[in-house]
Design a protein around this motif. Structure first.
Motif, short mmCIF file in Angstrom:
data_model
loop_
_atom_site.label_atom_id
_atom_site.label_comp_id
_atom_site.label_asym_id
_atom_site.label_seq_id
_atom_site.Cartn_x
_atom_site.Cartn_y
_atom_site.Cartn_z
N PRO A 1 1.37 49.33 77.87
CA PRO A 1 2.43 49.47 77.13
C PRO A 1 2.39 49.82 75.87
O PRO A 1 1.30 49.78 75.29
CB PRO A 1 3.17 48.12 76.99
N PRO A 2 3.12 50.60 75.10
CA PRO A 2 3.07 50.99 73.67
C PRO A 2 2.85 50.01 72.71
O PRO A 2 3.22 49.10 73.11
CB PRO A 2 4.41 51.90 73.37
N ALA A 3 1.96 50.23 71.62
CA ALA A 3 1.83 49.28 70.70
C ALA A 3 3.13 49.10 69.93
O ALA A 3 3.99 50.23 69.91
CB ALA A 3 0.65 49.73 69.76
N GLY A 4 3.04 48.20 68.90
CA GLY A 4 4.44 48.04 68.27
C GLY A 4 5.43 47.61 68.73
O GLY A 4 5.31 46.84 69.82
N HIS B 1 9.17 52.69 70.72
CA HIS B 1 9.00 53.36 69.49
C HIS B 1 8.97 54.92 70.05
O HIS B 1 9.45 55.80 69.42
CB HIS B 1 8.14 53.14 68.54
N PRO B 2 8.07 55.08 71.19
CA PRO B 2 7.87 56.52 71.48
C PRO B 2 9.15 57.36 71.91
O PRO B 2 9.24 58.59 71.57
CB PRO B 2 6.83 56.53 72.67
N ARG B 3 10.23 56.57 72.39
CA ARG B 3 11.11 57.16 72.72
C ARG B 3 12.66 57.20 71.67
O ARG B 3 13.72 57.60 71.98
CB ARG B 3 11.53 56.60 73.90
N CYS B 4 12.24 56.42 70.92
CA CYS B 4 13.41 56.13 69.95
C CYS B 4 13.72 57.03 68.90
O CYS B 4 13.12 57.66 68.53
CB CYS B 4 12.94 54.82 68.99
N VAL B 5 15.23 57.22 68.85
CA VAL B 5 15.74 58.30 68.08
C VAL B 5 15.69 57.71 66.45
O VAL B 5 16.09 58.75 65.71
CB VAL B 5 17.08 58.78 68.60
N ALA B 6 15.66 56.37 66.24
CA ALA B 6 15.80 56.02 64.96
C ALA B 6 14.32 55.69 64.56
O ALA B 6 14.30 55.00 63.57
CB ALA B 6 16.64 54.95 64.92
N ALA B 7 13.44 55.98 65.28
CA ALA B 7 12.14 55.34 64.65
C ALA B 7 11.59 55.66 63.31
O ALA B 7 11.83 56.86 62.87
CB ALA B 7 10.94 55.89 65.69
N ILE B 8 10.88 54.98 62.64
CA ILE B 8 10.23 55.26 61.31
C ILE B 8 8.76 55.13 61.53
O ILE B 8 8.12 54.70 62.62
CB ILE B 8 10.89 54.27 60.28
N ASP C 1 0.11 58.68 70.95
CA ASP C 1 1.53 59.18 70.66
C ASP C 1 1.36 60.57 70.20
O ASP C 1 2.20 61.52 70.35
CB ASP C 1 2.09 58.35 69.64
N LEU C 2 0.14 60.88 69.26
CA LEU C 2 0.11 62.08 68.59
C LEU C 2 -0.17 63.11 69.92
O LEU C 2 0.21 64.50 69.78
CB LEU C 2 -1.26 61.96 67.93
N VAL C 3 -1.18 62.64 70.82
CA VAL C 3 -1.38 63.37 72.04
C VAL C 3 -0.17 64.10 72.57
O VAL C 3 0.32 65.18 73.23
CB VAL C 3 -2.19 62.81 72.98
N GLU D 1 -7.76 55.63 65.97
CA GLU D 1 -8.34 56.79 65.56
C GLU D 1 -8.35 57.92 66.74
O GLU D 1 -8.60 57.56 67.96
CB GLU D 1 -9.91 56.47 65.30
N LEU D 2 -8.17 59.12 66.49
CA LEU D 2 -8.20 60.20 67.43
C LEU D 2 -8.93 61.21 66.98
O LEU D 2 -9.11 61.75 65.98
CB LEU D 2 -6.58 60.53 67.58
#
Lengths: 322, 415
Positions: free
Chosen positions: B291-294, B298-305, B314-316, B350-351
């Motif tokens: 599962p996503p961290a945090g 968050h990866p789908r959220c329209v209000a994410a900060i 997520d960057l990938v 890190e990526l």
């Protein structure tokens, strides 16, 4: 709108039956319906009402034991009278089919891209393989499938992505009519909304006609121009979604809308009884045994669809003309 | 809630080892552990209808099964009527099973087609030794069938499930759950398979049985509208965690978690003046194996900060999104610089993209991607090109705890 544009689909007095060990079941009994270019029509009803059979019969993909009577015109041509090869050509070029479970339509051993190449080249033999691949990428991109995924296999995608792929595959040849049978039923509500907005965009951008077959009245209200309500093999009401949802005329439509549980529901309501056995349908109106407004005539004669007001039609003796 | 809760769940985790498919073994993939329920705490008060709401994959069904000890908890605690049952084995549980019952979604799967109704419904009485005589069973089963609206019951007793309609079968399943006189019943999507016109009747029945038998329900559903009508309190679950929990009324009136807001906004309403909402969360519920961290949404959220828990993978995904928007030629050009996405090395925070002589080009592309995704950008500490590689460093993600906001608890950094 439906009177100006020529119908892309016109179904006239269609009857569809199945031979079963217990006898012949008439699953669709005398249905007439038209869809204009750029128009979305919702076909709603509960399980067993014949909505799926009607969709399949229109495009001629019924199981062996089924038989069809009546006339289907697609783009002005009598589809049922065409030779088998020509009908196969039209499925894909002029009509697209989108089903509930895309996995049953995608070949698990074929890369997604190759499904497109096969479909495109089966219909357009002059398209080169590279050109077909390019078309595939564009079609998938329009559905939100990134180009990095085009050579993946179907099982590597989620349910919503597979449905997007199915839609992309259905519309890659730019058909004028899409028949979608419960296209979002297996999906969660957010993904369902994503798919519905894709179908809406397609309808608007390419002037496609859409027949959306579903049990979900909310989906029809939010995405369709007109709605046809089916009960026990017959259309009992048809009209503009705004009219039918604001003021349903047929007692079945009224009961069905009242029984819907939505966010503003404050009390529960249901329709007594159960739909009839289509091996031996009741005489007269098939809804009569469950109808709160039943009159003697209802079990003696079969009501026909007649305009009640402003293009809204119902098959019910409460209104003159039926 | 002055009475002690009938069910209390504390920091509950239920993880499964994934059974590897033939294809997994063939390709040497290891699938790992499914975090089906991943740290859930809640209390269900006596006499309540508690709704567990979520999409498929949210863990709601596993949580229900773990409370019933039909699934083995990995850690945390389950209490029933004040007793810690977390480590009870099946023998110890057996007497409790009378008091905790379950109704599943599909009566076709939960009723044996070869068993007559009298035997199916009477089975629990026999198992628990409450009633064993044939005559006694027929009377007891007749009574309960009558209570669930299958009346007069006599004609039903010797029928088989296939002789009944879907609604009737579900009534039989309810009768079987209630015949042992339980105090707590888990209802797992009990009306989802039924046609709309009969759904209401089964829900009405459930509500009247609750009053008559003083029951407490855990109502598991994906259908927020039904939960709104039925439930006193609800928990919205996403990927094994509770996103929002509290009394139903304030949550429906003013949902706080962006996920709850998205779910409520996406429900199709029978109102032609409403259209499909223009902004929807992207993508689908991810795999519960990793599962996503945090905040998991968050990866789908329209209000994410920036503080939602962004991580290298997520960057990938954002690079892939960008390539999906670019024209095919631009996509091919950027891919030539970045290489295959599967070759990008992901480390803790890190990526690393190995780009050889084109590291500066790759860095410029990554900077574009980050500019296009400002929320994710807020979590990026640095983007550096050095010795043929681009290294992107992320702030370490933290998970938002449940906090009290407006009469309910919400797990979201916005509050």
């Amino acid at each position: 709108m439906r009177t100006q544009a020529p119908p892309i689909l016109s179904v006239h007095d269609m009857r569809v039956g199945y031979r079963t060990p217990r006898g012949v079941v008439i699953a669709v009994d005398g249905v007439t319906i038209e869809i204009a270019e750029g128009e979305a029509v919702g076909l709603v009803g509960e399980s067993g009402c014949g909505k799926t059979t009607l969709g399949r019969a229109i495009v001629g993909v019924l199981p062996e034991e089924g038989f069809v009577e009546g006339r289907v015109e697609i783009g002005g041509r009598d589809f049922t009278a065409l030779p088998r090869d020509e009908r196969r050509r039209m499925r894909g070029e002029e009509i697209a089919l989108v089903f509930q479970e895309p996995m049953t339509r995608l070949n698990p051993l074929m890369r997604v891209e190759d499904h497109f190449v096969e479909t495109i080249r089966a219909h357009k033999s002059d398209v080169t393989k590279d050109e077909a691949k390019r078309m595939a990428r564009e079609a998938l991109k329009a559905m939100g499938i990134p180009p990095t995924r085009v050579s993946s296999y179907p099982h590597e995608f989620s349910g919503g992505m597979r449905q997007r792929i199915m839609i992309a595959l259905g519309i890659v040849l730019r058909p004028k009519l899409v028949i979608a049978d419960e296209p979002t039923t297996a999906l969660d509500v957010i993904v369902e909304a994503q798919i519905l907005s894709i179908l809406e965009d397609l309808k608007d951008s390419y002037d496609m006609g859409l027949l959306l077959i579903t049990h979900n009245l909310g989906i029809v209200a939010q995405t369709c121009d007109r709605v046809a309500v089916m009960y026990a093999g017959k259309i009992v009401e048809i009209g503009d979604v705004r009219d039918v949802f604001a003021e349903p005329k047929h007692p079945y439509t009224q009961g069905l809308l009242r029984s819907l549980i939505h966010l503003d529901t404050t009390e529960l309501s249901s329709i007594p009884g159960a739909p009839p056995d289509l091996l031996r349908p009741p005489p007269g109106c098939r809804f009569a045994p469950r109808c709160p407004h039943r009159m003697p005539v209802c079990t003696e004669r079969v009501p026909v669809l007649a305009e009640v007001e402003g293009g809204q039609e119902a098959a019910c003796f409460l209104y003159p003309g039926s | 809630m002055t009475d002690p809760p009938i069910v209390r769940v504390v920091d509950l985790e239920t993880h499964f080892m994934v059974r590897e498919s033939f294809a997994d073994r063939l390709f040497g993939r290891s699938r790992g552990v499914v975090h089906a329920v991943d740290g859930v705490s809640l209390e269900i008060g006596r006499g309540e209808v508690f709704g567990l709401v979520g999409e498929s994959g949210s863990g709601k069904t596993t949580l229900g099964r773990t409370i019933l000890k039909l699934a083995e908890p990995t850690s945390g605690r389950v209490e029933f009527e004040g007793t810690d049952i977390t480590r009870w084995d099946e023998d110890a549980m057996r007497p409790l099973r009378r008091k905790m019952q379950v109704v599943f979604q599909d009566p076709n799967a939960s009723l044996n087609p070869a068993m007559r109704i009298v035997d199916a419904v009477g089975h629990p009485l026999k198992i628990h030794g409450i009633e064993t005589s044939r005559r006694g069973l027929r009377i007891a089963v007749g009574d309960i069938l009558d209570r669930v609206g299958l009346s007069p019951p006599d004609p039903f007793l010797d029928k088989y499930p296939d002789d009944l309609s879907g609604g009737q079968k579900q009534r039989v399943a309810i009768a079987r759950a209630l015949i042992t006189n339980p105090s707590f019943v888990v209802l797992d999507e009990p009306v989802a398979m039924l046609d709309m016109s009969v759904r209401a009747r089964v829900l009405e029945l459930l509500l009247s049985l609750k009053r008559d038998f003083s029951l407490t329900y855990l109502f598991i559903t994906h259908d927020l509208a039904t939960a709104k009508f039925l439930c006193d309190r609800i928990a919205i679950m996403y990927l094994g965690k509770v996103a929002e929990i509290g009394p139903a009324a304030p949550i429906y009136a003013d949902p706080k978690h962006p996920y709850t807001q998205a779910l409520l906004g996406a429900i199709p309403q029978p109102d032609p003046s409403r259209r499909v909402p223009p902004t929807l969360p992207k993508g689908e519920i991810p795999d519960a194996v990793s599962p996503p961290a945090g905040c998991r949404f968050h990866p789908r959220c329209v209000a994410a900060i920036g503080t939602c828990g962004w991580e290298p993978r997520d960057l990938v995904d954002r690079i892939e999104d960008r390539w999906g928007r670019l024209g095919l030629d631009d996509f091919e050009r950027e891919r030539a610089v970045i290489g295959e996405l599967s070759a990008i090395r992901l480390q803790a925070d890190e990526l690393v993209i190995v780009a050889g002589g084109r590291a500066d080009d790759a860095k410029a592309i990554i900077e574009d991607v980050v500019r296009e995704a400002p929320a994710l950008g807020g979590a990026v500490e640095s983007i550096a090109a050095a010795s043929g590689s681009v290294i992107v460093r992320f702030r370490h993600p933290t998970e938002p705890p449940l906090r009290q906001v407006g009469g309910r608890d919400v797990a979201c950094v916005l509050y």
